[in-house]
Design an enzyme around this catalytic site. Structure first.
Site, PDB file in Angstrom:
ATOM      1  N   GLU A   1     -41.169 102.980 -53.576  1.00  0.00           N
ATOM      2  CA  GLU A   1     -40.030 102.774 -52.683  1.00  0.00           C
ATOM      3  C   GLU A   1     -40.413 103.213 -51.271  1.00  0.00           C
ATOM      4  O   GLU A   1     -40.341 104.406 -50.951  1.00  0.00           O
ATOM      5  CB  GLU A   1     -38.835 103.617 -53.153  1.00  0.00           C
TER       6      GLU A   1
ATOM      7  N   GLY B   1     -32.070 101.390 -48.246  1.00  0.00           N
ATOM      8  CA  GLY B   1     -30.753 101.378 -47.619  1.00  0.00           C
ATOM      9  C   GLY B   1     -30.736 100.786 -46.213  1.00  0.00           C
ATOM     10  O   GLY B   1     -29.758 100.924 -45.492  1.00  0.00           O
TER      11      GLY B   1
ATOM     12  N   ASN C   1     -29.909 102.779 -59.488  1.00  0.00           N
ATOM     13  CA  ASN C   1     -29.764 104.167 -59.062  1.00  0.00           C
ATOM     14  C   ASN C   1     -28.472 104.255 -58.257  1.00  0.00           C
ATOM     15  O   ASN C   1     -28.423 103.810 -57.115  1.00  0.00           O
ATOM     16  CB  ASN C   1     -30.978 104.576 -58.208  1.00  0.00           C
ATOM     17  N   TRP C   2     -27.456 104.829 -58.879  1.00  0.00           N
ATOM     18  CA  TRP C   2     -26.144 104.864 -58.219  1.00  0.00           C
ATOM     19  C   TRP C   2     -26.064 105.920 -57.126  1.00  0.00           C
ATOM     20  O   TRP C   2     -25.091 105.961 -56.377  1.00  0.00           O
ATOM     21  CB  TRP C   2     -25.044 105.120 -59.253  1.00  0.00           C
ATOM     22  N   LYS C   3     -27.058 106.809 -57.071  1.00  0.00           N
ATOM     23  CA  LYS C   3     -27.062 107.901 -56.084  1.00  0.00           C
ATOM     24  C   LYS C   3     -25.749 108.692 -56.202  1.00  0.00           C
ATOM     25  O   LYS C   3     -25.184 108.760 -57.298  1.00  0.00           O
ATOM     26  CB  LYS C   3     -27.328 107.347 -54.676  1.00  0.00           C
TER      27      LYS C   3
ATOM     28  N   HIS D   1     -37.409 111.077 -56.143  1.00  0.00           N
ATOM     29  CA  HIS D   1     -36.881 110.068 -55.216  1.00  0.00           C
ATOM     30  C   HIS D   1     -37.063 110.574 -53.786  1.00  0.00           C
ATOM     31  O   HIS D   1     -36.976 111.777 -53.532  1.00  0.00           O
ATOM     32  CB  HIS D   1     -35.399 109.810 -55.512  1.00  0.00           C
TER      33      HIS D   1
ATOM     34  N   GLY E   1     -30.696 100.348 -55.480  1.00  0.00           N
ATOM     35  CA  GLY E   1     -29.677 101.268 -54.980  1.00  0.00           C
ATOM     36  C   GLY E   1     -28.365 100.547 -54.747  1.00  0.00           C
ATOM     37  O   GLY E   1     -27.621 100.254 -55.686  1.00  0.00           O
ATOM     38  N   GLY E   2     -28.079 100.233 -53.493  1.00  0.00           N
ATOM     39  CA  GLY E   2     -26.789  99.652 -53.112  1.00  0.00           C
ATOM     40  C   GLY E   2     -26.320  98.500 -53.977  1.00  0.00           C
ATOM     41  O   GLY E   2     -25.153  98.462 -54.399  1.00  0.00           O
TER      42      GLY E   2
ATOM     43  N   GLU F   1     -35.197 110.609 -51.328  1.00  0.00           N
ATOM     44  CA  GLU F   1     -34.071 111.405 -50.809  1.00  0.00           C
ATOM     45  C   GLU F   1     -34.177 112.847 -51.292  1.00  0.00           C
ATOM     46  O   GLU F   1     -33.830 113.784 -50.568  1.00  0.00           O
ATOM     47  CB  GLU F   1     -32.741 110.753 -51.240  1.00  0.00           C
TER      48      GLU F   1
ATOM     49  N   SER G   1     -33.901  98.013 -50.720  1.00  0.00           N
ATOM     50  CA  SER G   1     -33.144  96.834 -50.284  1.00  0.00           C
ATOM     51  C   SER G   1     -33.389  95.599 -51.147  1.00  0.00           C
ATOM     52  O   SER G   1     -33.433  94.473 -50.624  1.00  0.00           O
ATOM     53  CB  SER G   1     -33.416  96.535 -48.799  1.00  0.00           C
TER      54      SER G   1
HETATM   55  P1  13P Z   1     -31.348 100.434 -51.784  1.00  0.00           P
HETATM   56  O1  13P Z   1     -31.508  99.373 -52.842  1.00  0.00           O
HETATM   57  O2  13P Z   1     -29.931 100.747 -51.459  1.00  0.00           O
HETATM   58  O3  13P Z   1     -32.208 100.176 -50.605  1.00  0.00           O
HETATM   59  O4  13P Z   1     -31.909 101.812 -52.455  1.00  0.00           O
HETATM   60  C1  13P Z   1     -33.140 101.801 -53.062  1.00  0.00           C
HETATM   61  C2  13P Z   1     -33.320 103.096 -53.774  1.00  0.00           C
HETATM   62  O5  13P Z   1     -33.463 104.136 -53.157  1.00  0.00           O
HETATM   63  C3  13P Z   1     -33.285 103.082 -55.238  1.00  0.00           C
HETATM   64  O6  13P Z   1     -33.713 104.294 -55.765  1.00  0.00           O
END
Ligand code: 13P
Length: 255
Positions: free
Chosen positions: A164, A170, A6-8, A92, A231-232, A94, A210
Site C-alpha cells: 500500500e 485515501g 479494511n473498515w478502519k 498498516h 479502504g473507502g 496508519e 484507492s
Molecule cells: P483506500 O482504499 O481508502 O485508499 O484505503 C486503502 C487502505 O489503506 C486499505 O488498508
C-alpha cells in the site's frame, strides 16, 4: 485472489451490522476469490454472527504481541480467535505513522498471530517523499525482510502481504499498473528468497490504495497482484461487491 475490506475506524455496531448484511447479500459466491472484512474490534463479534456460513472471513485491524496481562487498551490474538477472526492486518501505514508501529513490532505481532493460527496481512509501502527520492524499492524491501524474516511459514496460505503506497491511500490516486507490477514483482522475489520457491510464489500479495470499482480490474490483472486491501470503497456494499467481481474476473483470465 483475496479481497479484504479494511473498515478502519468507521461504523458503530448498528452500521456494521447493516453493512455486513449488505455485503453478504451482494457479493455472491465468487469461484476463485476469497473475501474478508476487517471491522473495528467492537464490531467483530456481531459481524461474525452475520458472516457465519457465508464463506466471508473475518479479520481484525491490529493486535498486541502477547496473550494477556496488564496491557491496558490492547487486544490479543487468542481474543481475536475467540470472536471468529481468521485474518489480522498488521503494520498498516496508519499504524506505522500515527501509532509508532515499527518493522520490529510488526515482526513480533506476525509471529504471535501465526502461533494462534491467525493469518497476518502484513502491510508495507513507501511514502511520497521516498518514492520521489527513488528509494521506494529499498524501503519496501527492508519492511518486508524485517517484518517477515523471523516468521516460519509452512504453507503459502498462512501469510498475506499487502503493498500500500502511502501516497495512494485515501487520496484517489492509485499507483499505475507499471508501478504496481514492478513493486509486486520485487516483493515476490524477496518472498521466494525468504520462504522458498513453492511457498514464496503462493503467498497472496494484495495491492491497496484507492482501489475502486472503476480501476480494480486493471490493477488485479497485473502480474503478481493477487487481490486488494480496500479502504473507502469497502464501506459500500455495492462498490465492494463490484471490486470482488473484478478480482474474480481477473482470476479467471489469469488461470
Ligand atoms: P483506500 O482504499 O481508502 O485508499 O484505503 C486503502 C487502505 O489503506 C486499505 O488498508
Amino acid at each position: 485472489m483475496l479481497v479484504a475490506g479494511n473498515w478502519k475506524m468507521n461504523l458503530d455496531l448498528a452500521a456494521a451490522r447493516q453493512l455486513t448484511a449488505g455485503i453478504v447479500s451482494t457479493v455472491g459466491k465468487p469461484k476463485n476469490t476469497h473475501i474478508a472484512i476487517c471491522p473495528p474490534f467492537v464490531d467483530l463479534d456481531a459481524t461474525y454472527s452475520i458472516l457465519h456460513g457465508s464463506g466471508i472471513k473475518l479479520g481484525a485491524q491490529n493486535m498486541y504481541h502477547l496473550d494477556s496481562g496488564a496491557y491496558t487498551g490492547e487486544v490479543s490474538a487468542p481474543m481475536l480467535r475467540a470472536v471468529g477472526c481468521h485474518y489480522v492486518i498488521l503494520g498498516h501505514s496508519e499504524r506505522r505513522e500515527l501509532f509508532g508501529e515499527t518493522n520490529q513490532s510488526v515482526s513480533q505481532k506476525a509471529i504471535q498471530a501465526k502461533t494462534h493460527k491467525l493469518v497476518p496481512i502484513v502491510c508495507v509501502g513507501e511514502s511520497l517523499a521516498q518514492r520521489d527520492a527513488g528509494v521506494h524499492e529499498g524501503v519496501v524491501e527492508e519492511q518486508v525482510r524485517q517484518s517477515l524474516e523471523s516468521l516460519h511459514v509452512g504453507e503459502s496460505s498462512e501469510l498475506v502481504v499487502a503493498y500500500e503506497p502511502v501516497w495512494a491511500i485515501g487520496t484517489g490516486r492509485t499507483a499505475s499498473p507499471e508501478q504496481v507490477t514492478q513493486m509486486h514483482t520485487h516483493i515476490r522475489s524477496i518472498l521466494v528468497e525468504l520462504f522458498g520457491q513453492k511457498i514464496g510464489t503462493g503467498i497472496d500479495i494484495l495491492y491497496g490504495g484507492s482501489v475502486k470499482p472503476n480501476n480494480a480490474l486493471e490493477l488485479f490483472s497485473q502480474p503478481n497482484v493477487d487481490g486488494g486491501l480496500i479502504g473507502g470503497a469497502s464501506l459500500n456494499a455495492d462498490d465492494f461487491a463490484s471490486i470482488v467481481a473484478s478480482a474474480d474476473k481477473a482470476a479467471t483470465i489469469r488461470f
